[in-house]
Design an enzyme around this catalytic site. Sequence first.
Site, PDB file in Angstrom:
ATOM      1  N   VAL A 223     -29.372  -3.832  16.530  1.00 10.78           N
ATOM      2  CA  VAL A 223     -28.631  -4.121  15.306  1.00 10.78           C
ATOM      3  C   VAL A 223     -29.347  -5.285  14.620  1.00 10.78           C
ATOM      4  O   VAL A 223     -29.418  -6.393  15.171  1.00 10.78           O
ATOM      5  CB  VAL A 223     -27.161  -4.469  15.607  1.00 10.78           C
ATOM      6  CG1 VAL A 223     -26.430  -4.881  14.329  1.00 10.78           C
ATOM      7  CG2 VAL A 223     -26.472  -3.291  16.271  1.00 10.78           C
TER       8      VAL A 223
ATOM      9  N   ARG B 277     -23.296  -0.260   4.321  1.00 13.58           N
ATOM     10  CA  ARG B 277     -23.996   0.753   3.544  1.00 13.58           C
ATOM     11  C   ARG B 277     -23.057   1.915   3.204  1.00 13.58           C
ATOM     12  O   ARG B 277     -22.080   2.172   3.901  1.00 13.58           O
ATOM     13  CB  ARG B 277     -25.200   1.309   4.329  1.00 13.58           C
ATOM     14  CG  ARG B 277     -26.252   0.273   4.688  1.00 13.58           C
ATOM     15  CD  ARG B 277     -26.989  -0.233   3.465  1.00 13.58           C
ATOM     16  NE  ARG B 277     -28.004  -1.222   3.795  1.00 13.58           N
ATOM     17  CZ  ARG B 277     -27.796  -2.534   3.823  1.00 13.58           C
ATOM     18  NH1 ARG B 277     -26.583  -3.031   3.565  1.00 13.58           N
ATOM     19  NH2 ARG B 277     -28.774  -3.375   4.116  1.00 13.58           N
TER      20      ARG B 277
ATOM     21  N   LYS C 146     -40.101   3.790  -5.667  1.00  9.95           N
ATOM     22  CA  LYS C 146     -39.101   4.643  -6.301  1.00  9.95           C
ATOM     23  C   LYS C 146     -38.815   4.173  -7.730  1.00  9.95           C
ATOM     24  O   LYS C 146     -38.684   4.984  -8.660  1.00  9.95           O
ATOM     25  CB  LYS C 146     -37.810   4.659  -5.475  1.00  9.95           C
ATOM     26  CG  LYS C 146     -37.932   5.346  -4.122  1.00  9.95           C
ATOM     27  CD  LYS C 146     -38.164   6.836  -4.270  1.00  9.95           C
ATOM     28  CE  LYS C 146     -38.125   7.563  -2.933  1.00  9.95           C
ATOM     29  NZ  LYS C 146     -38.326   9.015  -3.072  1.00  9.95           N
TER      30      LYS C 146
ATOM     31  N   ASN D 281     -43.916  13.923   8.378  1.00 10.52           N
ATOM     32  CA  ASN D 281     -42.675  13.620   9.093  1.00 10.52           C
ATOM     33  C   ASN D 281     -41.951  14.909   9.465  1.00 10.52           C
ATOM     34  O   ASN D 281     -40.727  14.994   9.420  1.00 10.52           O
ATOM     35  CB  ASN D 281     -41.759  12.725   8.253  1.00 10.52           C
ATOM     36  CG  ASN D 281     -40.712  12.017   9.104  1.00 10.52           C
ATOM     37  OD1 ASN D 281     -40.963  11.701  10.270  1.00 10.52           O
ATOM     38  ND2 ASN D 281     -39.545  11.793   8.536  1.00 10.52           N
TER      39      ASN D 281
ATOM     40  N   TYR E 207     -41.112   0.053  -0.598  1.00 10.87           N
ATOM     41  CA  TYR E 207     -40.563   1.410  -0.702  1.00 10.87           C
ATOM     42  C   TYR E 207     -39.677   1.534  -1.934  1.00 10.87           C
ATOM     43  O   TYR E 207     -39.832   2.457  -2.749  1.00 10.87           O
ATOM     44  CB  TYR E 207     -39.768   1.769   0.559  1.00 10.87           C
ATOM     45  CG  TYR E 207     -38.863   2.957   0.361  1.00 10.87           C
ATOM     46  CD1 TYR E 207     -39.386   4.240   0.239  1.00 10.87           C
ATOM     47  CD2 TYR E 207     -37.482   2.806   0.267  1.00 10.87           C
ATOM     48  CE1 TYR E 207     -38.563   5.339   0.032  1.00 10.87           C
ATOM     49  CE2 TYR E 207     -36.651   3.888   0.058  1.00 10.87           C
ATOM     50  CZ  TYR E 207     -37.197   5.151  -0.058  1.00 10.87           C
ATOM     51  OH  TYR E 207     -36.365   6.234  -0.266  1.00 10.87           O
TER      52      TYR E 207
ATOM     53  N   SER F  65     -33.634   6.593  -5.016  1.00  6.86           N
ATOM     54  CA  SER F  65     -32.972   5.845  -3.948  1.00  6.86           C
ATOM     55  C   SER F  65     -32.164   4.694  -4.516  1.00  6.86           C
ATOM     56  O   SER F  65     -32.532   4.117  -5.560  1.00  6.86           O
ATOM     57  CB  SER F  65     -34.030   5.299  -2.983  1.00  6.86           C
ATOM     58  OG  SER F  65     -33.486   4.332  -2.119  1.00  6.86           O
ATOM     59  N   ALA F  66     -31.104   4.339  -3.820  1.00  4.38           N
ATOM     60  CA  ALA F  66     -30.323   3.164  -4.212  1.00  4.38           C
ATOM     61  C   ALA F  66     -31.114   1.882  -4.061  1.00  4.38           C
ATOM     62  O   ALA F  66     -30.706   0.833  -4.596  1.00  4.38           O
ATOM     63  CB  ALA F  66     -29.052   3.090  -3.367  1.00  4.38           C
ATOM     64  N   THR F  67     -32.255   1.934  -3.373  1.00 10.05           N
ATOM     65  CA  THR F  67     -33.077   0.727  -3.233  1.00 10.05           C
ATOM     66  C   THR F  67     -33.616   0.242  -4.576  1.00 10.05           C
ATOM     67  O   THR F  67     -34.024  -0.910  -4.692  1.00 10.05           O
ATOM     68  CB  THR F  67     -34.266   0.967  -2.277  1.00 10.05           C
ATOM     69  OG1 THR F  67     -35.004   2.097  -2.725  1.00 10.05           O
ATOM     70  CG2 THR F  67     -33.786   1.200  -0.852  1.00 10.05           C
TER      71      THR F  67
ATOM     72  N   ASN G 292     -27.277   6.422   1.724  1.00  9.69           N
ATOM     73  CA  ASN G 292     -27.790   6.539   3.098  1.00  9.69           C
ATOM     74  C   ASN G 292     -27.428   7.887   3.711  1.00  9.69           C
ATOM     75  O   ASN G 292     -26.322   8.055   4.233  1.00  9.69           O
ATOM     76  CB  ASN G 292     -27.226   5.398   3.957  1.00  9.69           C
ATOM     77  CG  ASN G 292     -27.751   4.045   3.527  1.00  9.69           C
ATOM     78  OD1 ASN G 292     -27.418   3.545   2.450  1.00  9.69           O
ATOM     79  ND2 ASN G 292     -28.600   3.444   4.339  1.00  9.69           N
TER      80      ASN G 292
ATOM     81  N   GLY H 197     -36.224  -7.197   3.739  1.00 13.40           N
ATOM     82  CA  GLY H 197     -35.855  -6.250   2.692  1.00 13.40           C
ATOM     83  C   GLY H 197     -34.447  -5.718   2.747  1.00 13.40           C
ATOM     84  O   GLY H 197     -34.034  -4.950   1.874  1.00 13.40           O
TER      85      GLY H 197
END
Length: 354
Positions: A231, A245, A167, A41, A163, A137-139, A193, A310
């Site tokens: 959106v 978020r 984590k 990336n 994902y 991550s907050a996920t 985020n 998700g």
Amino acid sequence: MNDNEKTEIFVTGGAGYVGSHSILELLKNGYSVVAVDNFSNSKPGKDQTMPESLKRVQCLAGKELTFYEVDLLNKDSLKQIFQKHTFSCVVHFAALKAVGESCRVPLDYYRNNVGGSVNLLEVMQEFNVKRIVFSSSATVYGVPLYLPIDETHPVGSTCTNPYGRTKYFIEEILKDVSKSEKGWSVILLRYFNPVGAHESGIIGEDPHGVPNNLMPYISQVAVGRLKELMVFGNDYDTVDGTGVRDFIHVMDLAEGHVSAVKEILTAEFKGCTAYNLGTGKGYSVLEVIKAFEDACSVKIPYIIVDRRDGDVDSIYADVSLAEKCLGWKSKRSLKQMCEDTWRWQSKNPIGFRT
């Protein structure tokens, strides 16, 4: 040479968005940095020896770093680097990170994120490097049971996408490793985020393909690379029906990583501790669009489409523990997040490519 310059920090995924901004802050704080990236990336510079993002980081910092093109799945290449250097700490960013993509190709995420982390930990163990700051991550919190979310909130059981589960699994592996063997120090940074860019506009977020995150999507619409913003859903249980978020400026996040490195290098820090990095405030998608338009005087056309798999209604952080223990808190406003994003995108309409 100051004490920090004697301290070599190994950074994985260093050419990425959060990694590159964090390396800049590490260099500015006097640390020596050795970074690896596999270009999944990021984009190579003109001479092909270093990612363009890190070449620009060196210019901003006025200081060089060492870079190796390495994939964490290649354990032998990792070992060769550890043989050449004496690392005081590892900062682990390298990961695939798109929520929607992880739902489509979960095995890619488990192989890369979890497998790469296990390789890294085994090499660290072999070379007796036992301090690691993990980019979590907050996920990992999944569907929030309460808001704001603090570090005692349950993790793992309600993760909404592969994902987030990668984590969570890596966090659990790190906890097990730190319990199994004396001397390990682990900091889990659960951040929310990241948005924005360095205030110079010289480095910023440059995702491959169509962006998966809101702010780069908005900025690419604003600069004319994309026709309109999609959106994802307007029927959430929020103030205006769009997802809420906790958006945090990437430079605040970078400073949080430096605070974590300073903490983990102290003799007093032991074991494994998680910290939230966010602002403690949530903004809806429509509120972010409006803030971007106000900050940058650019109209953002958008359409409402179906929800993504998700996604949750709202999530934002309780960040008091990071302030108490790391001496860190976010400083930059949503307005500055938007202004810095636009400065980066307008100066670099096609990102790091020329």
